[in-house]
Design an enzyme around this catalytic site. Structure first.
Site, PDB file in Angstrom:
ATOM      1  CB  SER A  55     -13.615  -2.153  -0.802  1.00 17.97           C
ATOM      2  OG  SER A  55     -14.820  -2.481  -1.421  1.00 17.97           O
ATOM      3  CD  GLU A  62       5.934 -10.136  -6.897  1.00 20.38           C
ATOM      4  OE1 GLU A  62       7.091 -10.371  -6.497  1.00 20.38           O
ATOM      5  OE2 GLU A  62       5.031  -9.659  -6.154  1.00 20.38           O
ATOM      6  CB  SER A  63      -0.036  -7.528 -10.444  1.00 26.16           C
ATOM      7  OG  SER A  63      -1.128  -6.805 -10.972  1.00 26.16           O
ATOM      8  CG  HIS A  68     -16.798  -5.073  -2.327  1.00 24.66           C
ATOM      9  ND1 HIS A  68     -16.537  -3.896  -1.659  1.00 24.66           N
ATOM     10  CD2 HIS A  68     -18.131  -5.280  -2.207  1.00 24.66           C
ATOM     11  CE1 HIS A  68     -17.666  -3.418  -1.169  1.00 24.66           C
ATOM     12  NE2 HIS A  68     -18.649  -4.234  -1.482  1.00 24.66           N
ATOM     13  CB  CYS A  83       3.474  -9.526 -13.421  1.00 27.09           C
ATOM     14  SG  CYS A  83       2.145  -8.338 -13.659  1.00 27.09           S
TER      15      CYS A  83
END
Length: 425
Positions: A55, A62-63, A68, A83
């Site tokens: 994970s 930008e985010s 996983h 974003c």
């Protein structure tokens, strides 16, 4: 721009299981995918779970990109969230598909934060920033990659800087990680075996407890112990005439010599007879009464070590011990593996006798729960409380610069908590 962000929900199928279980490969792939899409990376955190699965998330200005994996199914689930309009998440999608050698992938894109539904708020930006975040300059980039050994109830995580060794032998997966807190760490099939920083606890306690209570040890047999730590400690006793070590997996020895040299330093010692073979077969073929001490330095009762946890094997060990011979084993954690822990002592007492089997404890940070046990089984008169004279033990400890074992700790190790006493009767 019609929305604040683009969110692509991705599924990759028929991927390479090996790649989906390689935390370093996944970390690099995710970071490369972010950068190629035009993103600015701020932080990355990845965990490898034993025995399989990864994970992780790459936090971008930008985010984020998150993943996983299920290596056992060749499947990976990925979120790509960006974003603004400066980053193209579909570039990341294609790069990751290639990197994981996916047979095929599917994806759906969602628009997040529809501008038609939003109304801009007025607020004081300066009042919302702390002193550090208001400074000019790019974000500080950080990196976290973790190895995690877990079952369904407990986990241990160690931050590392990557793998140094990764080989699938004929018996097990042999890996060495460069951990930040415990130095180089050896794992077998995803289970922690030893680390440079705390190995001395295990190796000193499995060796010096019997060798400083046996009346006159001359010949020692080590079953397993491929990292070399048990052999290193045994060979500090100069009165021994021969030490035989039987390790089934030469890749464990290879990995240890390459990346754990302080632990493996005695594997080429002239007094050590190192044999690459099945320890069970060796014991079955050994002569009656041929060893004064047998140390079973095994992994947990799975994989190649499973046969070392049977009544038949322990009966054979009893047979090859001399009249005052001792058998020492690692006997699991009373907290973590309670069922096996209790069964071990029932088995030993059925072979060596109720009063001739003793449990003692040590504290090893990188083993499940930190509390670990060893068994002391005597065929004859040897007793764990019949320690050699204190001045002799103190001189040995000082001369060999032992870091855990001493005379006081020897005695204290056999003082068991009440719950342990109740478990073994």
């Amino acid at each position: 721009m019609a929305s604040l962000g683009r969110h692509i929900i991705v599924e990759y199928y028929n991927c390479s299981p090996e790649l989906l279980n390689d935390v370093v490969h996944i970390e690099k792939s995710m970071e490369n995918a972010a950068e190629e899409a035009g993103a600015t990376i701020i932080n990355s955190t990845f965990h490898h779970f034993s025995p399989y699965g990864v994970s992780g998330v790459v936090v971008i200005q930008e985010s984020h990109l998150a993943i996983h994996t299920w290596p056992e199914y060749g499947y990976a689930s990925v979120d790509l969230f960006t974003c603004g309009d400066t980053v193209n998440p579909w570039v990341s999608y294609q790069m990751l598909k290639d990197s994981f050698q996916a047979g095929h992938g599917s994806a759906v894109e969602l628009k997040r934060g529809e501008m038609a539904l939003l109304k801009r708020k007025n607020f004081d930006v300066k009042a919302m920033r702390d002193e550090k975040s208001s400074e000019d300059g790019d974000p500080i980039r950080t990196r976290d990659v973790w190895f995690t050994e877990r079952d369904d109830k407990i986990a241990l995580s160690l931050k590392h800087d990557g793998k140094l060794y990764d080989v699938q032998s004929d018996y097990q997966r042999v890996e060495v990680y460069n951990t930040q807190a415990y130095g180089n760490m050896l794992t077998l099939d995803g289970m922690v075996m030893t680390t440079e920083k705390d190995e001395y606890v295990y190796h000193e306690m499995i060796t010096h407890v019997p060798l400083l209570t046996h009346p006159d040890p001359k010949r020692v047999l080590i079953i397993g112990g491929g990292d070399g730590g048990t052999a290193r400690e045994v060979l500090k006793h100069e009165n021994l005439e021969e030490v035989v070590m039987v390790e089934i997996d030469d890749k464990v020895i290879e990995a240890s010599k390459m990346h754990l040299p302080t632990i493996a330093q005695s594997l080429d010692h002239p007094k050590l007879n190192l044999i690459i073979d099945d320890g069970i077969k060796y014991v079955n073929d050994a002569a009656d009464g041929s060893f004064d001490l047998v140390i079973v330095d095994s992994t947990d009762p799975v994989g190649p070590a499973e046969g070392l946890f049977t009544v038949d094997f322990y009966k054979e060990v009893h047979r090859i011990l001399s009249a005052d011979g001792l058998m020492i084993t690692q006997s699991e954690s009373p907290r973590f593996n309670s069922k096996v822990f209790k069964e071990i002592y029932q088995t030993y007492r059925g072979i060596f006798g109720q009063d001739n089997v003793h449990c003692y404890l040590a504290h090893i940070p990188t083993y499940p729960t930190g509390m670990w046990s060893f068994s002391y089984s005597s065929k004859g008169s040897a007793n764990p409380m019949n320690l050699k004279p204190t001045e002799e033990v103190d001189a040995f400890v000082k001369a060999n610069r032992l870091r855990y074992y001493n005379a006081d700790l020897h005695k204290a190790a056999f003082a068991l908590p009440n719950f342990v006493k109740e478990m073994i009767g």
